[in-house]
Design a protein around this motif. Structure first.
Motif, mmCIF file in Angstrom:
data_model
loop_
_atom_site.group_PDB
_atom_site.id
_atom_site.type_symbol
_atom_site.label_atom_id
_atom_site.label_comp_id
_atom_site.label_asym_id
_atom_site.label_seq_id
_atom_site.Cartn_x
_atom_site.Cartn_y
_atom_site.Cartn_z
ATOM 1 N N ALA A 1 0.834 -1.204 0.000
ATOM 2 C CA ALA A 1 0.000 0.000 0.000
ATOM 3 C C ALA A 1 0.871 1.258 0.000
ATOM 4 O O ALA A 1 0.574 2.238 -0.689
ATOM 5 C CB ALA A 1 -0.934 -0.007 1.208
ATOM 6 N N ASN A 2 1.954 1.227 0.772
ATOM 7 C CA ASN A 2 2.865 2.379 0.789
ATOM 8 C C ASN A 2 3.535 2.579 -0.572
ATOM 9 O O ASN A 2 3.687 3.715 -1.044
ATOM 10 C CB ASN A 2 3.938 2.179 1.859
ATOM 11 N N LEU A 3 3.944 1.472 -1.193
ATOM 12 C CA LEU A 3 4.588 1.582 -2.506
ATOM 13 C C LEU A 3 3.617 2.154 -3.541
ATOM 14 O O LEU A 3 3.969 3.045 -4.320
ATOM 15 C CB LEU A 3 5.085 0.214 -2.966
ATOM 16 N N CYS B 1 -2.925 4.922 -15.868
ATOM 17 C CA CYS B 1 -1.955 5.217 -14.812
ATOM 18 C C CYS B 1 -2.521 6.235 -13.822
ATOM 19 O O CYS B 1 -2.476 6.034 -12.606
ATOM 20 C CB CYS B 1 -0.661 5.725 -15.444
ATOM 21 N N ARG B 2 -3.095 7.318 -14.371
ATOM 22 C CA ARG B 2 -3.591 8.414 -13.512
ATOM 23 C C ARG B 2 -4.697 7.943 -12.569
ATOM 24 O O ARG B 2 -4.723 8.294 -11.399
ATOM 25 C CB ARG B 2 -4.106 9.554 -14.398
ATOM 26 N N TRP C 1 -6.574 3.807 -7.444
ATOM 27 C CA TRP C 1 -7.528 2.760 -7.089
ATOM 28 C C TRP C 1 -6.834 1.590 -6.392
ATOM 29 O O TRP C 1 -7.333 1.048 -5.409
ATOM 30 C CB TRP C 1 -8.268 2.257 -8.334
ATOM 31 N N THR C 2 -5.676 1.206 -6.909
ATOM 32 C CA THR C 2 -4.963 0.082 -6.261
ATOM 33 C C THR C 2 -4.588 0.455 -4.829
ATOM 34 O O THR C 2 -4.681 -0.377 -3.922
ATOM 35 C CB THR C 2 -3.696 -0.302 -7.037
ATOM 36 N N ASP D 1 -9.392 -10.196 -6.833
ATOM 37 C CA ASP D 1 -9.622 -10.268 -8.280
ATOM 38 C C ASP D 1 -9.543 -8.878 -8.897
ATOM 39 O O ASP D 1 -9.029 -8.700 -10.008
ATOM 40 C CB ASP D 1 -10.999 -10.877 -8.564
ATOM 41 N N ASN D 2 -10.050 -7.886 -8.186
ATOM 42 C CA ASN D 2 -10.002 -6.509 -8.682
ATOM 43 C C ASN D 2 -8.559 -6.015 -8.798
ATOM 44 O O ASN D 2 -8.173 -5.366 -9.780
ATOM 45 C CB ASN D 2 -10.805 -5.609 -7.736
ATOM 46 N N LEU D 3 -7.749 -6.340 -7.791
ATOM 47 C CA LEU D 3 -6.331 -5.952 -7.853
ATOM 48 C C LEU D 3 -5.628 -6.650 -9.020
ATOM 49 O O LEU D 3 -4.819 -6.038 -9.728
ATOM 50 C CB LEU D 3 -5.627 -6.301 -6.536
#
Length: 421
Positions: free
Chosen positions: A330-332, A347-348, A353-354, A372-374
């Motif tokens: 999450a930090n990355l 990308c934007r 979202w990720t 699955d979404n990730l």
């Protein structure tokens, strides 16, 4: 073990011009100006097998060979010193510790492609490096190693240090060129490649700092010598680094093909007491995870690719068994989302979202279908789906994290909490 890149770096201060010359410094520049045609220098670098140390690993000599030497437009050479990859600090060591090596590398490399103008594009936070380079460039001009008619050879090169406000995307060569021209640092479509139309439309080569610093040593000792420094097919030495919960975070010049185990256990002193290596990003934050099963993998371009990752910058970011991989990812992704230039929609919008999904999972608010979404985001942000390589690099750790640490993700969702808290 020879360490040509770091041999002049001393704990009691950097060498001035006279000190650098006393070690043989500027000998490569004198040699090429007196005895070698530009094409011969390029061929020697090509024969040496030098590959770019900034992450892509492209053949340096081949890159130079695309420059049209009969073009009437002034040619430019640019050193990419916008080092902003989390966990990577190898170029800073070279710039601060041996700035004249960088200056000579620019002059020799510039001669090979007949560059008239040279720029070192430096991130603003590297202020000690900026001071060291400014001093070295001034001393080089005074000694006739830069400027008009260098050493009476008829070759002219002006070198300028450019300190940038800095964005991660400036590490991408065309975005760097846009920034150097004073524009918003957006990557450009290729072709045309910078060798045909780069800085202000001129033929331009962009190389990483570590890549360029190898060039004077190749000229001094030859292509075969450079190949002999390595343990594997990829030639030369490499500045490997290690960060995370190791005893001695740092960077060391070692033969190309040194194993991850040697870097972590011998040079970085192993993991801190009570910690065990669970995974690692082998080449900086934008490279896919490898696990402790890959510790004996030779760290070169080919072996790391076969294992499913990239050598990148050679900077190992270590994940221990006490650190939550979901929180780390999450930090990355937060970093990469903030550093997106915003030019293309996947990308934007996709990277934020990720991060939101990962944050929700890390807080214990994950839902069925999140994984699955990730995975879907990883596919849509992967290679060939975005304008440049920023998003594919950003989701590399995530996609591999879903593979290697899937049970950790599932525990977060199942237990509705972070198991590491």
């Amino acid at each position: 073990m020879e360490t040509p890149l770091t041999a002049n770096i001393r704990p009691d201060g950097r060498l001035d011009r006279a000190g650098y010359e006393a070690t043989g410094g500027y000998g490569a520049l004198r040699k090429v100006l007196a005895d070698m045609a530009p094409g011969e220098v390029t061929q020697m670098v090509k024969d040496s097998g030098l590959r770019g140390r900034g992450g892509a690993g492209f053949s340096t000599g081949m890159k130079w060979g695309f420059i049209p030497l009969d073009d009437e437009r002034p040619t430019c050479i640019v050193a990419n010193a916008d080092e902003m990859e989390p966990g990577t600090f190898k170029d800073r060591i070279l710039l601060e510790g041996d700035p004249h090596q960088m200056v000579e590398a620019m002059a020799v490399s510039g001669y090979a492609i007949q560059a008239r103008y040279a720029f070192i594009f430096l991130r603003e936070e590297y202020r000690p490096a900026a001071r060291a380079l400014e001093r070295a460039i001034g001393e080089a001009y005074e000694a006739g190693y830069l400027g008009e008619d260098i050493l009476g050879s008829g070759y002219h090169l002006d070198l300028q240090l450019h300190t940038s406000a800095g964005r991660y995307i400036c590490g991408e060569e065309t975005a760097l060129l846009s920034a150097l021209e004073g524009h918003r640092p957006l990557p450009r479509a290729k072709p045309p490649f910078p060798q045909q139309s780069g800085l202000w439309g001129r033929p331009t080569v962009v190389n990483n700092v570590e890549t360029l610093c190898n060039v004077p040593h190749i000229v001094n000792h030859g292509a075969a010598w450079f190949q002999g420094l390595s343990r594997t097919e990829d030639a030369g030495t490499k500045l490997y680094g290690a960060s995370g919960k190791v005893n001695r975070p740092g960077a060391w010049e070692l033969p190309m093909g040194t194993t991850a185990r040697e870097v972590v256990e011998e040079h970085a002193g192993g993991m801190r007491a009570g910690h065990r290596l669970r995974g690692m990003l082998p080449g900086g934050a934008s490279t896919p995870f490898l696990t402790d099963e890959h510790l004996d993998l030779p760290l070169d371009f080919g072996h790391v690719a076969e294992a499913g990752s990239r050598l990148g910058t050679g900077a190992i970011v270590a994940l221990d068994e006490r650190t939550c991989p979901v929180g780390m990812l999450a930090n990355l992704e937060r970093f990469f989302a903030r550093e997106s230039c915003g030019w293309c929609t996947p990308c934007r919008d996709g990277l934020p979202w990720t991060e939101r999904i990962l944050r929700a999972i890390d807080r214990g608010e994950g839902r069925e279908g999140d994984l699955d979404n990730l995975a879907l985001h990883c596919r849509h942000l992967g290679p060939g789906r975005t304008f440049c390589a920023h998003a594919p690099g950003a989701v590399g750790p995530l996609e591999s994290g879903l593979k290697h640490f899937r049970e950790d993700f599932e525990r977060h969702i199942r237990e509705r909490r972070c198991p590491w808290e």
